[in-house]
Motif scaffolding. Structure first.
Motif, PDB file in Angstrom:
ATOM      1  N   ALA A 149      34.157  33.515  28.597  1.00 52.45           N
ATOM      2  CA  ALA A 149      35.545  33.189  28.278  1.00 52.45           C
ATOM      3  C   ALA A 149      36.449  33.408  29.487  1.00 52.45           C
ATOM      4  N   SER A 150      36.184  34.459  30.247  1.00 53.79           N
ATOM      5  CA  SER A 150      36.993  34.749  31.428  1.00 53.79           C
ATOM      6  C   SER A 150      36.789  33.698  32.510  1.00 53.79           C
ATOM      7  N   VAL A 151      35.526  33.319  32.756  1.00 56.35           N
ATOM      8  CA  VAL A 151      35.237  32.307  33.781  1.00 56.35           C
ATOM      9  C   VAL A 151      35.836  30.960  33.386  1.00 56.35           C
ATOM     10  N   PHE A 209      36.170  28.218  20.140  1.00 56.27           N
ATOM     11  CA  PHE A 209      36.088  29.208  21.214  1.00 56.27           C
ATOM     12  C   PHE A 209      36.231  28.605  22.609  1.00 56.27           C
ATOM     13  N   THR A 210      35.327  27.707  22.985  1.00 58.31           N
ATOM     14  CA  THR A 210      35.335  27.195  24.351  1.00 58.31           C
ATOM     15  C   THR A 210      36.563  26.346  24.662  1.00 58.31           C
ATOM     16  N   PRO A 211      36.989  25.412  23.784  1.00 51.81           N
ATOM     17  CA  PRO A 211      38.220  24.676  24.082  1.00 51.81           C
ATOM     18  C   PRO A 211      39.416  25.591  24.305  1.00 51.81           C
ATOM     19  N   MET A 212      39.478  26.682  23.564  1.00 53.34           N
ATOM     20  CA  MET A 212      40.587  27.620  23.744  1.00 53.34           C
ATOM     21  C   MET A 212      40.489  28.327  25.087  1.00 53.34           C
ATOM     22  N   ASN A 213      39.274  28.636  25.525  1.00 55.23           N
ATOM     23  CA  ASN A 213      39.108  29.303  26.815  1.00 55.23           C
ATOM     24  C   ASN A 213      39.712  28.469  27.942  1.00 55.23           C
ATOM     25  N   PHE A 214      39.337  27.197  27.993  1.00 56.44           N
ATOM     26  CA  PHE A 214      39.873  26.312  29.031  1.00 56.44           C
ATOM     27  C   PHE A 214      41.350  26.018  28.781  1.00 56.44           C
TER      28      PHE A 214
END
Length: 238
Positions: free
Chosen positions: A104-106, A152-157
């Motif tokens: 998530a950080s990366v 999860f992933t769409p929110m990370n970016f």
């Protein structure tokens, strides 16, 4: 104004180029996972055999795989389930949480580095207010979205495109995914134990019933958070 405008043209071209790289990266990541042989390893058998080869390094390798998988848009539920089956309910939770946090950080930093400038250039007055609000209330916003299981992933970016501080994003994510991650790994890990033992009566055991109860309870957490936010805002807010 003229000087600022003259400087903005090369900056805008740079922002557009970086945004194009981000879009290309995301498209390549999704296509790479879907159409390559990589997906063959996204199973308990495939990944389990690979981790068995690395021996004592298996936890670290799994954490790295999880982190990379998050950045490549591999569904977190798949990786979490695999981790719970391979490592069990408790260690599975630890390794999954660490891998998810690193990934998530990366992903956030990739989004912030490649997409933030372009996103900022498109922000109008209405969106600017929203962007400023996220900056002021970053921790609460991220925590709330994580608690309601926002993808999860769409929110990370996506969060990388906003003005939210990395510190607020990191701690909001870390706390926000604790409940869901623990519930999922706890439930899957216990099911795996029951499957392995063949003692299906254990489906009615306290641990399984407790994990299901936690899962149901987690859907009410956003409502509690909303009520707390309204109380903090005061009766005159809104």
């Amino acid at each position: 104004m003229d000087a600022a405008t003259s400087v903005s043209h090369p900056n805008r071209r740079k922002a557009v180029l970086k945004a194009a790289i981000l879009v290309a990266f995301i498209a390549a990541a999704i296509a790479g996972v879907r159409f390559s042989s990589l997906k063959d390893y996204l199973s308990v058998e495939g990944l389990g055999q690979f981790l068995a080869v690395v021996g004592l390094w298996a936890p670290l390798v799994f954490i790295a795989i999880y982190a990379v998988g998050v950045c490549l848009f591999v569904p977190g539920s798949i990786l979490t389930g695999i981790g719970a089956v391979i490592f069990g309910a408790y260690w599975g939770f630890v390794y999954v949480w660490i891998g998810a946090m690193i990934g998530a950080s990366v992903a956030f930093l990739i989004g912030r580095t490649l997409g933030r400038e372009f996103a900022a250039s498109l922000v109008g007055d209405r969106l600017r207010k929203f962007d400023d609000a996220i900056e002021r209330n970053g921790f609460a916003a991220v925590l709330y979205l994580r608690l309601i299981y926002f993808p999860f992933t769409p929110m990370n970016f996506g969060m990388g495109l906003t003005k939210v501080r990395f510190r607020d994003y990191f701690f909001g994510t870390g706390l926000g995914i604790l409940v869901g991650t623990f519930i999922f790994t706890f439930f899957i890990g216990n099911l795996k134990e029951i499957w392995a033992s063949g003692n299906w009566v254990e489906l009615a055991s306290f641990k399984v019933v407790f994990s299901v109860g936690l899962f149901v309870f987690s859907f009410f957490i956003p409502k509690f958070v909303s009520k707390l936010q309204k109380k903090e805002a005061g009766p005159g807010a809104g």
